[in-house]
Design a protein around this motif. Structure first.
Motif, short mmCIF file in Angstrom:
data_model
loop_
_atom_site.label_atom_id
_atom_site.label_comp_id
_atom_site.label_asym_id
_atom_site.label_seq_id
_atom_site.Cartn_x
_atom_site.Cartn_y
_atom_site.Cartn_z
N MET A 1 0.60 -1.08 -0.19
CA MET A 1 -0.28 0.14 -0.13
C MET A 1 0.69 1.92 0.12
N THR A 2 0.81 2.42 -0.62
CA THR A 2 1.29 3.62 -0.74
C THR A 2 0.89 4.51 0.03
N ASP A 3 2.13 4.53 0.58
CA ASP A 3 1.97 5.95 1.86
C ASP A 3 2.05 7.02 2.02
N LEU A 4 1.22 7.96 3.51
CA LEU A 4 0.51 9.42 3.28
C LEU A 4 1.29 10.30 2.42
N ILE A 5 2.32 10.43 2.79
CA ILE A 5 3.50 11.56 2.30
C ILE A 5 3.10 10.87 0.47
N THR A 6 4.33 9.77 0.49
CA THR A 6 3.97 9.52 -0.94
C THR A 6 2.71 9.84 -1.58
N GLN A 7 0.73 9.67 -1.36
CA GLN A 7 -0.02 9.59 -1.83
C GLN A 7 -0.36 11.97 -2.25
N VAL A 8 0.19 12.24 -0.76
CA VAL A 8 0.44 13.82 -1.07
C VAL A 8 0.91 14.04 -1.70
N TRP A 9 2.08 13.74 -1.94
CA TRP A 9 2.91 14.51 -2.85
C TRP A 9 3.11 13.80 -4.55
N MET A 10 1.97 12.65 -4.78
CA MET A 10 1.59 12.55 -6.20
C MET A 10 0.55 13.24 -6.18
N ALA A 11 -0.19 13.76 -5.80
CA ALA A 11 -1.14 14.59 -5.88
C ALA A 11 -0.59 15.89 -5.60
N LEU A 12 0.55 16.44 -5.28
CA LEU A 12 0.66 17.59 -5.65
C LEU A 12 2.03 17.45 -6.95
N ARG A 13 2.04 16.49 -7.04
CA ARG A 13 3.21 16.68 -8.59
C ARG A 13 1.99 16.10 -9.55
N ASP A 14 0.96 15.69 -9.45
CA ASP A 14 -0.62 15.85 -10.44
C ASP A 14 -1.01 17.22 -10.66
N ALA A 15 -1.13 17.99 -9.56
CA ALA A 15 -1.61 19.62 -9.55
C ALA A 15 -0.47 20.75 -9.86
N GLY A 16 0.83 19.81 -10.45
CA GLY A 16 2.00 20.83 -11.35
C GLY A 16 3.08 21.40 -10.09
N MET A 17 3.25 20.94 -9.34
CA MET A 17 3.87 20.87 -7.87
C MET A 17 4.10 19.86 -7.58
N PRO A 18 5.48 19.06 -8.19
CA PRO A 18 6.61 18.50 -8.76
C PRO A 18 8.16 18.09 -7.23
N GLU A 19 8.39 19.88 -6.81
CA GLU A 19 9.33 19.61 -6.26
C GLU A 19 8.54 20.63 -4.54
N VAL A 20 9.07 19.42 -3.75
CA VAL A 20 8.60 20.21 -2.52
C VAL A 20 10.09 19.38 -1.33
#
Length: 109
Positions: A1-20
């Motif tokens: 299962m994908t962890d929460l931080i990875t899920q949030v980062w994937m959502a940010l990436r998909d929204a055009g914010m890949p750098e965190v």
């Protein structure tokens, strides 16, 4: 299962914010772009440049304590929250906000 931080980062990436900013267990924080990660088996690792030690750290994203989006230079982070929220809403649509249910509101808006 994908962890929460990875899920949030994937959502940010998909929204055009890949750098965190990734907040590590030792209290340090590192800037990392999604393209500077690798999938090792079931574990996504961030490849972090550690200038002090002159190494590349491989940090399992699931071990990170938090994630953030840095505001552009000269931009107040308080005001930038609405930009981040707007990009997320544009990509994923509006979600229920705590204030709609009588809560104190979202940290992103």
């Amino acid at each position: 299962m994908t962890d929460l931080i990875t899920q949030v980062w994937m959502a940010l990436r998909d929204a055009g914010m890949p750098e965190v900013m990734l907040y590590l267990p030792d209290g340090s924080a590192y800037r990392c772009h999604w393209d500077d990660t690798a999938q090792l088996g079931d574990t996504r690792v961030a490849l972090l440049a550690d200038q002090d030690r002159k190494i590349v750290r491989l940090m399992p994203v699931q071990e990170c304590q938090g994630i953030g989006v840095a505001s552009p230079k000269g931009v107040d982070p308080m005001g930038y929250r609405s930009v981040v929220r707007g990009k997320l809403v544009e990509r994923f649509g509006e979600t229920d906000r705590q204030e709609d249910a009588g809560g104190s509101g979202s940290d992103l808006g």
